[in-house]
Design an enzyme around this catalytic site. Structure first.
Site, PDB file in Angstrom:
ATOM      1  N   ALA A   1      13.885 -58.326 123.277  1.00 44.09           N
ATOM      2  CA  ALA A   1      13.737 -57.473 124.726  1.00 44.09           C
ATOM      3  C   ALA A   1      13.186 -56.247 124.204  1.00 44.09           C
ATOM      4  O   ALA A   1      13.372 -55.199 124.506  1.00 44.09           O
ATOM      5  CB  ALA A   1      15.172 -57.319 125.441  1.00 44.09           C
ATOM      6  N   GLY A   2      12.237 -56.262 123.028  1.00 44.55           N
ATOM      7  CA  GLY A   2      11.760 -54.860 122.612  1.00 44.55           C
ATOM      8  C   GLY A   2      10.306 -54.819 123.293  1.00 44.55           C
ATOM      9  O   GLY A   2      10.256 -55.175 124.281  1.00 44.55           O
TER      10      GLY A   2
ATOM     11  N   SER B   1      -4.326 -52.869 110.474  1.00 42.70           N
ATOM     12  CA  SER B   1      -4.878 -53.332 111.989  1.00 42.70           C
ATOM     13  C   SER B   1      -6.187 -54.426 111.602  1.00 42.70           C
ATOM     14  O   SER B   1      -6.945 -54.276 110.987  1.00 42.70           O
ATOM     15  CB  SER B   1      -5.544 -52.143 112.515  1.00 42.70           C
ATOM     16  OG  SER B   1      -6.087 -52.743 113.829  1.00 42.70           O
TER      17      SER B   1
ATOM     18  N   LYS C   1       2.353 -45.410 121.840  1.00 39.22           N
ATOM     19  CA  LYS C   1       1.758 -45.815 123.059  1.00 39.22           C
ATOM     20  C   LYS C   1       2.861 -45.008 124.388  1.00 39.22           C
ATOM     21  O   LYS C   1       2.043 -45.118 125.314  1.00 39.22           O
ATOM     22  CB  LYS C   1       2.535 -47.500 123.266  1.00 39.22           C
ATOM     23  CG  LYS C   1       1.883 -48.328 122.444  1.00 39.22           C
ATOM     24  CD  LYS C   1       2.170 -49.561 122.399  1.00 39.22           C
ATOM     25  CE  LYS C   1       1.205 -50.633 121.623  1.00 39.22           C
ATOM     26  NZ  LYS C   1       1.398 -52.076 121.987  1.00 39.22           N
TER      27      LYS C   1
ATOM     28  N   TYR D   1       1.764 -63.647 115.035  1.00 44.30           N
ATOM     29  CA  TYR D   1       0.355 -64.027 114.896  1.00 44.30           C
ATOM     30  C   TYR D   1       0.223 -64.107 113.401  1.00 44.30           C
ATOM     31  O   TYR D   1      -1.148 -64.474 112.967  1.00 44.30           O
ATOM     32  CB  TYR D   1      -0.554 -63.092 115.754  1.00 44.30           C
ATOM     33  CG  TYR D   1      -0.338 -61.691 115.607  1.00 44.30           C
ATOM     34  CD1 TYR D   1      -0.893 -61.127 114.481  1.00 44.30           C
ATOM     35  CD2 TYR D   1       0.441 -60.780 116.124  1.00 44.30           C
ATOM     36  CE1 TYR D   1      -0.889 -59.892 114.045  1.00 44.30           C
ATOM     37  CE2 TYR D   1       0.464 -59.394 115.981  1.00 44.30           C
ATOM     38  CZ  TYR D   1      -0.081 -58.891 114.926  1.00 44.30           C
ATOM     39  OH  TYR D   1      -0.155 -57.673 114.501  1.00 44.30           O
TER      40      TYR D   1
HETATM   41  P1  NAP Z   1      10.726 -55.058 118.727  1.00 37.76           P
HETATM   42  O1  NAP Z   1      10.396 -53.985 119.468  1.00 37.76           O
HETATM   43  O2  NAP Z   1      11.368 -54.868 117.104  1.00 37.76           O
HETATM   44  O3  NAP Z   1      11.621 -56.331 119.456  1.00 37.76           O
HETATM   45  C1  NAP Z   1      12.013 -57.157 119.172  1.00 37.76           C
HETATM   46  C2  NAP Z   1      13.482 -57.391 119.323  1.00 37.76           C
HETATM   47  O4  NAP Z   1      14.026 -58.618 118.836  1.00 37.76           O
HETATM   48  C3  NAP Z   1      14.501 -56.403 118.567  1.00 37.76           C
HETATM   49  O5  NAP Z   1      15.342 -55.889 119.812  1.00 37.76           O
HETATM   50  C4  NAP Z   1      15.215 -57.249 117.637  1.00 37.76           C
HETATM   51  O6  NAP Z   1      16.797 -56.739 117.404  1.00 37.76           O
HETATM   52  C5  NAP Z   1      15.553 -58.510 118.481  1.00 37.76           C
HETATM   53  N1  NAP Z   1      15.957 -59.741 117.704  1.00 37.76           N
HETATM   54  C6  NAP Z   1      15.838 -60.018 116.702  1.00 37.76           C
HETATM   55  N2  NAP Z   1      16.282 -60.809 116.016  1.00 37.76           N
HETATM   56  C7  NAP Z   1      16.506 -61.856 117.311  1.00 37.76           C
HETATM   57  C8  NAP Z   1      17.152 -63.099 117.547  1.00 37.76           C
HETATM   58  N3  NAP Z   1      17.296 -63.853 116.573  1.00 37.76           N
HETATM   59  N4  NAP Z   1      17.499 -63.397 118.694  1.00 37.76           N
HETATM   60  C9  NAP Z   1      17.162 -62.404 119.673  1.00 37.76           C
HETATM   61  N5  NAP Z   1      16.549 -61.246 119.464  1.00 37.76           N
HETATM   62  C10 NAP Z   1      16.248 -60.852 118.040  1.00 37.76           C
HETATM   63  O7  NAP Z   1       9.469 -55.798 118.299  1.00 37.76           O
HETATM   64  P2  NAP Z   1       8.156 -56.033 119.189  1.00 37.76           P
HETATM   65  O8  NAP Z   1       7.185 -54.818 118.891  1.00 37.76           O
HETATM   66  O9  NAP Z   1       8.487 -56.361 120.379  1.00 37.76           O
HETATM   67  O10 NAP Z   1       7.523 -57.432 118.292  1.00 37.76           O
HETATM   68  C11 NAP Z   1       8.094 -58.567 118.434  1.00 37.76           C
HETATM   69  C12 NAP Z   1       7.197 -59.757 118.081  1.00 37.76           C
HETATM   70  O11 NAP Z   1       6.215 -59.686 118.752  1.00 37.76           O
HETATM   71  C13 NAP Z   1       6.572 -59.529 116.567  1.00 37.76           C
HETATM   72  O12 NAP Z   1       6.606 -60.759 115.984  1.00 37.76           O
HETATM   73  C14 NAP Z   1       5.427 -58.803 116.787  1.00 37.76           C
HETATM   74  O13 NAP Z   1       4.381 -58.989 115.664  1.00 37.76           O
HETATM   75  C15 NAP Z   1       4.885 -59.761 118.087  1.00 37.76           C
HETATM   76  N6  NAP Z   1       3.747 -59.034 118.863  1.00 37.76           N
HETATM   77  C16 NAP Z   1       2.512 -60.027 118.950  1.00 37.76           C
HETATM   78  C17 NAP Z   1       1.680 -59.342 119.684  1.00 37.76           C
HETATM   79  C18 NAP Z   1       0.742 -60.186 119.803  1.00 37.76           C
HETATM   80  O14 NAP Z   1      -0.501 -59.753 120.475  1.00 37.76           O
HETATM   81  N7  NAP Z   1       0.577 -61.546 119.768  1.00 37.76           N
HETATM   82  C19 NAP Z   1       1.839 -58.147 120.317  1.00 37.76           C
HETATM   83  C20 NAP Z   1       2.957 -57.315 120.147  1.00 37.76           C
HETATM   84  C21 NAP Z   1       4.097 -57.959 119.182  1.00 37.76           C
HETATM   85  P3  NAP Z   1      16.888 -55.847 116.239  1.00 37.76           P
HETATM   86  O15 NAP Z   1      16.063 -54.743 116.257  1.00 37.76           O
HETATM   87  O16 NAP Z   1      18.285 -55.566 116.268  1.00 37.76           O
HETATM   88  O17 NAP Z   1      16.608 -56.644 115.095  1.00 37.76           O
END
Ligand code: NAP
Length: 282
Positions: free
Chosen positions: A132-133, A16, A67, A226
């Protein structure tokens, strides 16, 4: 007065960046407080939260995998802010004298970064969200019915269906479209803002999350990734002279808003940003 204690609960929490960000803010404002890591296994979460008011901990961030469970616990044993209620997840807890307040600052953090870093106002605009996660859900549920239209695309149909079902409970579902791969070109072409909420870009070797030819003039780009100072997507956008930002700002502002909830003081944003950047460099 005794030193105040804050921290983050998750499992694992070792990587973290929040301690660096919050401890720098306490120091800058001369607040006698410390922010620590609390590695709590899923089975231990309820017990940890049950003892929180008496533990001397004044506030917490909550991360994976807690969460949703934290939201459920606080729903029965405290109060939730509107963002936590709508999203169904808590990322910030304030320990009050006798109970807990559960909040979610992910959506507001994204919004503040969008407006302040990217200078983009989402109201009335067309927005395309890749992924859409968890992160996409926080963003879409916060934007709500503000934009003209939100299109979502995920390689996993279950994720887009779950997000649509959740959105429908609170908002006019005609404003949210689930995009099929063959419709991506069209959706990108009519979008004002592209948000990458997939993990693609976290590794330097990752490909682009979308074909570069779809980055049309005037498109704004927000890449949630990030952990890289510059992702391929942001680099490509910059090459094309588009406005683009990485997710560092969202990370910063979700922390800034949490800090302000805990302390009722204005957070030292620049100090926190510097600490975050230094911690990222490791
Ligand atoms: P997550 O819950 O795993 O959701 C990501 C989704 O994207 C999954 O459903 C994944 O499918 C899908 N995916 C993968 N490749 C794809 C593609 N080419 N096209 C469309 N969809 C695709 O992850 P998350 O927690 O939402 O995080 C997503 C990103 O946001 C990460 O990089 C994370 O570090 C970032 N994030 C940043 C912050 C910030 O404060 N800046 C906060 C939270 C998250 P599969 O699981 O089937 O691969």
């Amino acid at each position: 007065m005794a030193k105040k204690l804050y921290g983050i609960i998750g499992h694992p929490v070792g990587h973290s960046l929040s301690p660096a960000m919050h401890n720098s803010a306490f120091k800058a404002l001369d607040i006698d407080a410390e922010y620590k890591l609390f590695d709590v296994e899923p089975e231990g979460l309820d017990k940890f939260l049950e003892g929180l008011c008496l533990s001397g901990i004044s506030g917490l961030n909550v991360t994976i995998p807690h969460k949703i469970k934290a939201k459920e616990y606080i729903e029965s044993n405290g109060s939730l802010d509107e963002n936590a209620k709508r999203l169904g997840a808590v990322n910030t807890i304030k320990a009050l004298d006798k109970n807990l307040k559960g909040c979610n600052t992910d959506g507001p953090g994204f919004y503040r970064s969008l407006v302040e870093d990217l200078k983009f106002e989402p109201e009335g605009k067309n927005i395309l969200v890749l992924g859409a996660g968890g992160a996409a859900t926080a963003i879409v549920m916060y934007l709500g019915n503000g934009p003209k239209n939100i299109s979502i695309f995920d390689v996993d149909n279950n994720k887009t269906s779950a997000l649509m079902e959740h959105y429908k409970k609170y908002y006019d579902c005609r404003k949210l479209n689930v995009i099929k791969p063959e419709d991506l070109n069209k959706a990108a072409g009519s979008s004002d803002l592209l948000v990458n909420a997939t993990p693609i870009g976290m590794k330097e070797s990752d490909p682009m999350p979308i074909d570069e030819s779809l980055l049309h003039p005037g498109l704004y780009i927000y890449d949630l990734v990030y952990n890289q100072p510059m992702t391929k997507l942001v680099r490509a956008a910059t090459r094309r002279k588009l406005h683009a930002a990485t997710g560092l700002g969202m990370l910063l502002y979700q922390g800034v808003i949490a800090f302000e909830i805990w302390t009722d003081k204005k957070a030292p944003v620049d100090v926190m940003k510097r600490a975050l950047k230094a911690a990222l460099k490791g």
